[in-house]
Scaffold this active site. Structure first.
Site, PDB file in Angstrom:
ATOM      1  N   LYS A   1     -13.056  -8.921  -6.530  1.00  0.00           N
ATOM      2  CA  LYS A   1     -13.292  -9.295  -5.137  1.00  0.00           C
ATOM      3  C   LYS A   1     -14.718  -9.817  -5.019  1.00  0.00           C
ATOM      4  O   LYS A   1     -15.672  -9.055  -5.198  1.00  0.00           O
ATOM      5  CB  LYS A   1     -13.102  -8.090  -4.216  1.00  0.00           C
ATOM      6  CG  LYS A   1     -11.687  -7.515  -4.242  1.00  0.00           C
ATOM      7  CD  LYS A   1     -11.564  -6.290  -3.347  1.00  0.00           C
ATOM      8  CE  LYS A   1     -10.139  -5.756  -3.362  1.00  0.00           C
ATOM      9  NZ  LYS A   1      -9.993  -4.534  -2.533  1.00  0.00           N
TER      10      LYS A   1
ATOM     11  N   LYS B   1       0.859  -1.177   0.000  1.00  0.00           N
ATOM     12  CA  LYS B   1       0.000   0.000   0.000  1.00  0.00           C
ATOM     13  C   LYS B   1       0.897   1.229   0.000  1.00  0.00           C
ATOM     14  O   LYS B   1       1.888   1.295   0.736  1.00  0.00           O
ATOM     15  CB  LYS B   1      -0.883   0.026   1.244  1.00  0.00           C
ATOM     16  CG  LYS B   1      -1.914  -1.088   1.311  1.00  0.00           C
ATOM     17  CD  LYS B   1      -3.103  -0.800   0.431  1.00  0.00           C
ATOM     18  CE  LYS B   1      -4.190  -1.831   0.648  1.00  0.00           C
ATOM     19  NZ  LYS B   1      -5.385  -1.581  -0.188  1.00  0.00           N
TER      20      LYS B   1
END
Length: 331
Positions: A210, A104
């Site tokens: 997802k 990230k």
């Protein structure tokens, strides 16, 4: 399927994270038991009830229908590098058996120097043959994205891709035209009414899929086909129930050319199933299980929130979203 919230066998859980992720210090959700196993409803707390409907549909699918037939028996995965210092990032990258690492970035407005240092450390630990991918979670504008991607690409010795550097399709497309690094769409896929728009707009080279926010495995397979892009399947930092669903999706995709983001249990301090190795990578792969995982009663009790108010908050949310889902099905 019409649901009646009082009839759901629901267990609220709260599992602390090993390190803070954005604003999260613990992962919470509700596990549901049904005729085909267990499902997990773990929409992030900031989502409103309407956005949570797809998450509940995914949980219902998990506990009421079997998995689709797999076309592969193991899934390549990336390791996850938390927002840690360079030394710790290097250690994680050096010790993992995965050949792909995900970081990230853009965790605060002035994070670029820190991001570069972590990426350089991960390259050092992973070695020259490993792949590095980064996720900016929509936090850059176009010019910032272009500037930062070029610098981070150099630091990585070549990035595999950058995930969702900007918010809109138009901005993603603009960034993609100005950099030589692949762009992956996440939010632009799971929050789009028409996933095909991502491909048509020339906004991305890959689609992040997802199953939880898309409404389940079968809907995700439809989205993957419509997007007409190579897919990377990721889980949503839930328990093994959530991870198992993403593994089943990755196993069912016709093609799978990139490592998937399924090592998310490494971010949690515990789990609800007894075998902690089932959904952890071995030699960079997770083996596709033949049966759905079952929570252990003792672990359900251990990770039940100590605060009764949190249990009531989640059950109230479950009841509200169930009512919204039933209204949608009744139309």
């Amino acid at each position: 399927m019409t649901l009646s919230a009082p009839d759901l066998n629901a267990h609220v859980y709260s599992i602390p994270l090993r390190s803070q992720l954005r604003d999260l210090t613990a992962r919470e959700g509700v596990l549901l038991e049904g005729p085909a196993g267990w499902g997990e409803f773990c929409a992030f707390v900031e989502y409103d009830d309407l956005e949570c409907i797809a998450w509940l549909e995914a949980a219902v699918e998990q506990c009421t229908t079997p998995w689709p037939a797999p076309v592969r028996d193991r899934i390549p995965v990336n390791c996850i590098i938390p927002t840690v210092g360079p030394d710790e990032a290097r250690r994680i990258a050096a010790e993992t058996t995965c050949r792909t690492a995900k970081l990230k970035v853009a965790t605060h407005p002035d994070s670029l120097a820190e991001d570069i240092a972590r990426v350089e450390a991960v390259r050092d630990g992973l070695g020259p043959g490993g792949a590095i991918r980064i996720d900016a979670n929509c936090l850059w504008d176009v010019d910032t994205a272009v500037r930062n991607i070029k610098q981070l690409d150099v630091a990585a010795g070549g990035l595999e891709y950058v995930e969702q550097p900007c918010v809109t399709l138009e901005k993603l497309a603009a960034v993609r035209r100005r950099v030589d690094v692949r762009i992956a769409a996440d939010e632009s896929i799971r929050r789009a009414e028409d996933p095909l728009k991502v491909a048509v707009a020339g906004a991305a080279d890959l689609a992040i899929i997802k199953p939880a926010p898309l409404g389940g495995i079968r809907r995700s397979l439809e989205v993957a086909e419509a997007a007409k892009l190579p897919c990377v399947v990721t889980s949503t930092i839930g328990t093994s129930i959530d991870v198992a669903t993403s593994v089943a999706l990755a196993a069912a995709l016709p093609e799978l050319d990139f490592a998937c983001g399924l090592d998310t249990l490494s971010l949690l301090t515990g789990d609800v199933i007894a075998d902690t190795t089932t959904f952890r990578p071995v030699d960079g792969f997770i083996t596709v299980p033949s049966t759905k995982p079952q929570p252990t009663p003792e672990l359900l009790q251990e990770f039940a929130p100590a605060d009764q108010a949190r249990i009531e908050w989640w059950l109230s949310r479950l009841h509200r979203v169930t009512a919204e889902l039933n209204r949608r099905h009744d139309r």
